[in-house]
Scaffold this motif. Structure first.
Motif, PDB file in Angstrom:
ATOM      1  N   LYS A 157       0.807  -1.221   0.000  1.00  0.00           N
ATOM      2  CA  LYS A 157       0.000   0.000   0.000  1.00  0.00           C
ATOM      3  C   LYS A 157       0.844   1.277   0.000  1.00  0.00           C
ATOM      4  O   LYS A 157       0.333   2.364  -0.236  1.00  0.00           O
ATOM      5  CB  LYS A 157      -0.925  -0.009   1.229  1.00  0.00           C
TER       6      LYS A 157
ATOM      7  N   GLN B  76      -2.011  -3.753   2.884  1.00  0.00           N
ATOM      8  CA  GLN B  76      -1.149  -3.102   3.874  1.00  0.00           C
ATOM      9  C   GLN B  76      -0.048  -4.052   4.339  1.00  0.00           C
ATOM     10  O   GLN B  76      -0.241  -5.253   4.502  1.00  0.00           O
ATOM     11  CB  GLN B  76      -1.997  -2.623   5.059  1.00  0.00           C
TER      12      GLN B  76
ATOM     13  N   GLY C 274       1.043   2.796   6.883  1.00  0.00           N
ATOM     14  CA  GLY C 274      -0.233   2.454   7.495  1.00  0.00           C
ATOM     15  C   GLY C 274      -1.426   2.968   6.723  1.00  0.00           C
ATOM     16  O   GLY C 274      -1.318   3.889   5.909  1.00  0.00           O
ATOM     17  N   ILE C 275      -2.579   2.390   6.999  1.00  0.00           N
ATOM     18  CA  ILE C 275      -3.823   2.794   6.340  1.00  0.00           C
ATOM     19  C   ILE C 275      -4.142   4.256   6.632  1.00  0.00           C
ATOM     20  O   ILE C 275      -4.741   4.963   5.806  1.00  0.00           O
ATOM     21  CB  ILE C 275      -4.973   1.875   6.790  1.00  0.00           C
ATOM     22  N   ASP C 276      -3.737   4.747   7.821  1.00  0.00           N
ATOM     23  CA  ASP C 276      -4.003   6.138   8.197  1.00  0.00           C
ATOM     24  C   ASP C 276      -2.907   7.094   7.745  1.00  0.00           C
ATOM     25  O   ASP C 276      -2.921   8.279   8.083  1.00  0.00           O
ATOM     26  CB  ASP C 276      -4.195   6.241   9.715  1.00  0.00           C
TER      27      ASP C 276
ATOM     28  N   THR D 129      -3.029  -7.599  14.437  1.00  0.00           N
ATOM     29  CA  THR D 129      -4.010  -7.623  13.357  1.00  0.00           C
ATOM     30  C   THR D 129      -4.974  -8.795  13.547  1.00  0.00           C
ATOM     31  O   THR D 129      -4.720  -9.714  14.330  1.00  0.00           O
ATOM     32  CB  THR D 129      -3.306  -7.773  11.997  1.00  0.00           C
TER      33      THR D 129
ATOM     34  N   ARG E 195      -6.994  -3.893  11.928  1.00  0.00           N
ATOM     35  CA  ARG E 195      -5.993  -3.590  12.951  1.00  0.00           C
ATOM     36  C   ARG E 195      -6.633  -3.773  14.321  1.00  0.00           C
ATOM     37  O   ARG E 195      -7.591  -3.098  14.672  1.00  0.00           O
ATOM     38  CB  ARG E 195      -5.515  -2.152  12.772  1.00  0.00           C
TER      39      ARG E 195
END
Length: 782
Positions: free
Chosen positions: A478, A503, A532-534, A543, A552
């Motif tokens: 990602k 991710q 990270g996704i954020d 996870t 997460r």
């Protein structure tokens, strides 16, 4: 009765057809055996009782090195007309082409020199006495010389060497029957030595004279380039001056060198060797195995490591050199972070072009004229143990193991996609996934290096040509700035193929799930960095993965950091970021920052969020603690600070009664997402402990390690309560830490968890592509 038998597995390149032919003769079976690209086909004609016994043996026996996946049979009512000529005797017939794209073919890796060949190598009465490239039906190069499947002499780089009459006779019978690498002094590739004369001129010697002169150069403290089975290597005695000079030649500051020994007895002189470690050392893969030191080598060789990276000869030339000279440094021929060299001209240009510059050039190059098609570094492994057993672990999976696939057992993949996984940028690998197999590539290197990226692209093309896999789905990391992710985007657009993103830390968990055929699991993914996704930098993650859904469950709290790419190297800088955060949160006095007057600009940048990022990385926490304790404050190679911190903890284990150390804990805070573990609170506890002066750095290092283990058990217990899941997968570079891995697996097993971790692929980023491929196989295309 007539039976058609199909055997799938790694059955090419190990004398499997001659093995079947001998067995057929034993049971009075007529017919034939032939390679068909990804499998072996047998037509067996005989009495029902003889056929039953024959097939039973096929299921239970195999030649050394073979890897059997399945044996299927069907009865034929009559012999096909084109096979009538095989009804009276049993024959080995030429290979035939089939469609390889319907499944991932299983093919063998390069195989280390066998005992029989080693015996012949040193037998003065044998015609292959001192033949450096000796091999047979069960040993020698395979993947590194392969042009295409099926595996026959004409589909390898041995095609340019015509067999002499003696080898031709052996090719028809005996131990070298159908040995595609068969060769000798008269007909095979020979060793050639180019070296500098005392006058600075290049001098050439051939055959055994080349080997004798090479031994003399090494004996006198010189450094040689050596063309091995799957790439060039740099070789010298494990002594101070040649090791110092070798570091200058490679541009390698501190990383320990691996040592090749002549036999297991000589390994035992320098290192402790368990039964499992010995099994790995003598295995056909001939990996480097990290062993605890018993007798020390010069620090210029091992650079303070508590381990020796030991391995045994994988080729005849290695055996000749170590037999004469004893232990040798044998390391890949490359500048640090670049790919291993396989081309003769490239080696000369890089390492043997200027006699006057001995700090950048070797004293000679010992090579042969057989082409290497595919570069492979030596594989690297270690062994962990807890009260439940001993377990082998990969740090690097390459020569000796690639291209054996990861077999997916039990879990159901939902479609017929051929998945191509691009992996990550660090310790890069790629992988193909199809049906019940995932085929990961060898270790390639870090894609930020241009030559590694070029090598990556070349290898993907070679794999596609050899294994005939046509992807219908792409998967990549990602991270928007990864070289591999950009490659994936460009390739997906050009090919019109769907691309999905996974991710980084989810991919770590899926890699363990793939090895064990799991459809759901709690994951603990601890490493240095992952996007990270954020948008933050992750690295201390819990996870939960269920089929193609991932979430997460918890993580380390965020720390504001600066330094960009330098953050992964400068541990002293990172420790100051932790110190600043602790002061901001009131856990230590801000007065403590005044002593760092030279860092006012750093603290101002952190206060004002100038070129900063948020980070939950366990790897950076290890760096910060290592630097703060004065153990190591800069990663001259990846993970150096964490490795030295682990060494300090082990020194405490080996010298102190367990119990006399400070006990630290992560505070756990419940959030909407799951939970966070407060790493700043922990850092503050360690800060106060250091200032208290009651414990040594080694005792604090051990206490920190035990705090990490307790975090793992607490986090998994909380995830179990939320997701009603009892399976735990551990992955990520932090788990290369033997103390963490052994203690965490034991503690989780004690709690009743089913515990899994990477064993078929590395725990670090070398396994990312396998996780991506497994995710892709479970992903339902729209």
């Amino acid at each position: 009765m007539i039976k058609e038998i199909t055997v799938k597995g790694a059955v090419q390149g190990v004398g499997y057809r001659p093995f079947i032919a001998c067995m057929a003769k034993e049971f009075n079976i007529a017919g034939f055996v032939k390679n068909m690209g990804a499998l072996v086909q047998i037509l067996a004609i005989g009495k029902e009782s003889d056929l039953k016994a024959f097939i039973s043996c096929i299921n239970s026996k195999k030649p050394e090195g073979a890897f059997i996946l399945s044996v299927n049979e069907k009865e034929l009512q009559s012999i096909p007309s084109e096979y009538q000529k095989y009804s009276l005797d049993f024959s080995i017939i030429d290979s035939s082409e089939i469609d390889l794209s319907s499944d991932i073919p299983v093919f063998l890796p390069d195989i280390g020199i066998c005992d029989d060949c080693k015996r012949e190598l040193f037998d003065k009465d044998d015609r292959r006495y001192r033949y450096p490239l000796i091999s047979c039906a069960i040993c020698g190069p395979r993947m590194s010389i392969l042009n295409s499947l099926p595996y026959d002499r004409q589909t390898t780089t041995m095609d340019s060497f015509s067999m002499c009459p003696s080898c031709q006779a052996e090719y028809a019978q005996g131990r070298r029957r159908y040995a595609q690498t068969i060769s000798c002094h008269d007909c095979g590739p020979q060793m050639i030595l180019d070296h500098w004369s005392v006058y600075g001129e290049a001098v050439r010697k051939n055959r055994d004279e080349a080997v004798v002169e090479a031994i003399d150069i090494l004996k006198n403290g010189g450094i040689l380039g050596l063309k091995g089975v799957s790439g060039y290597q740099l070789v010298c005695k494990p002594e101070r001056e040649p090791a110092r000079r070798l570091r200058a030649i490679k541009g390698r500051e501190s990383k320990p060198f691996a040592i090749m020994f002549s036999d297991i007895e000589s390994v035992r002189e320098y290192a402790c060797v368990s039964d499992l470690e010995e099994e790995l050392l003598v295995s056909s893969g001939r990996p480097i195995v990290l062993l605890q030191k018993k007798n020390d080598l010069d620090d210029e060789v091992v650079r303070g490591s508590r381990y020796i990276g030991a391995f045994l000869p994988s080729a005849g030339i290695h055996s000749l050199l170590t037999k004469e000279l004893g232990p040798l440094i044998v390391t890949s021929a490359n500048k640090s972070d670049e790919p291993i060299i396989i081309d003769d001209k490239d080696f000369v240009l890089g390492f043997f072009k200027d006699h006057s510059d001995r700090e950048s050039n070797v004293d000679g190059v010992l090579f042969h004229e057989r082409n290497i098609n595919m570069p492979m570094d030596d594989s690297v492994m270690f062994v962990i143990s807890n009260k439940y057993g001993e377990y082998p672990q990969f740090i690097r999976r390459s020569r000796g193991y690639v291209p054996l696939p990861v077999i997916i057992d039990k879990a159901e993949t939902r479609h017929g996609n051929v998945v191509f996984a691009f992996g990550g940028d660090l310790k890069s690998t790629f992988a193909f996934g199809h049906n019940d197999k995932i085929l990961p590539s060898q270790y390639i290197g870090d894609l930020e290096d241009y030559s590694c990226a070029v090598n990556y692209k070349a290898l993907t093309g070679q794999y596609k040509d050899i294994f005939k896999q046509v992807p219908s789905l792409y998967v990549c990391d990602k991270h928007p700035s990864y070289v591999s992710s950009q490659m994936a985007k460009d390739k997906a657009k050009a090919d019109g193929i769907e691309l999905i993103f996974l991710q980084h830390h989810f991919a770590h968990t899926y890699s363990v799930m793939a090895e064990n055929g799991l459809e759901s699991a709690i994951g603990v993914s601890f490493d240095g960095t992952g996007y990270g996704i954020d948008g933050a930098v992750w690295g201390g993650e819990f996870t939960y993965c269920n089929k193609a859904e991932a979430a997460r469950a918890g993580h380390l709290s965020y720390v504001t950091m600066t330094g960009g790419d330098n953050a992964s190297k400068d541990a002293r800088l990172i420790s100051k970021c932790y110190l600043h955060k602790a002061a901001v949160q009131g856990l230590i006095s801000k007065d403590n920052l005044q002593s760092f007057s030279e860092d006012k600009l750093l603290f101002a940048a952190l206060d004002n969020k100038v070129q900063t990022f948020e980070c939950s990385s366990m790897g950076r926490l290890f760096d910060a603690i290592s630097a703060f304790l004065g153990i190591c404050d800069y990663n001259s190679y990846e993970g150096e600070c964490a490795i030295r911190l682990e060494n300090a903890a082990w020194e405490f284990v080996e010298t102190k009664p367990i119990g006399q150390y400070p006990e630290f804990d992560f505070d756990i805070n419940i959030t909407k997402e799951g939970f966070t573990a407060d790493q700043i609170k922990l850092f503050s506890e360690i800060y106060n402990c250091v200032n208290g002066g009651n414990y040594s750095a080694k005792e604090i290092a051990y206490g920190f390690h035990m705090a990490v283990v307790r975090l793992i058990t607490k986090g998994c217990a909380m995830a179990k309560e939320k997701y009603l899941e009892n399976k735990v997968c551990l992955s990520g570079g932090v788990f290369n830490n033997r103390l963490i891995l052994s203690k965490a697996t034991e503690a989780l097993m004690d709690m009743g968890f089913e515990v899994f971790w990477n064993k078929d692929v590395p725990l670090g980023d070398g396994g990312i592509s396998v996780g991506q491929a497994y995710y892709g196989l479970m992903f339902e295309k729209e």
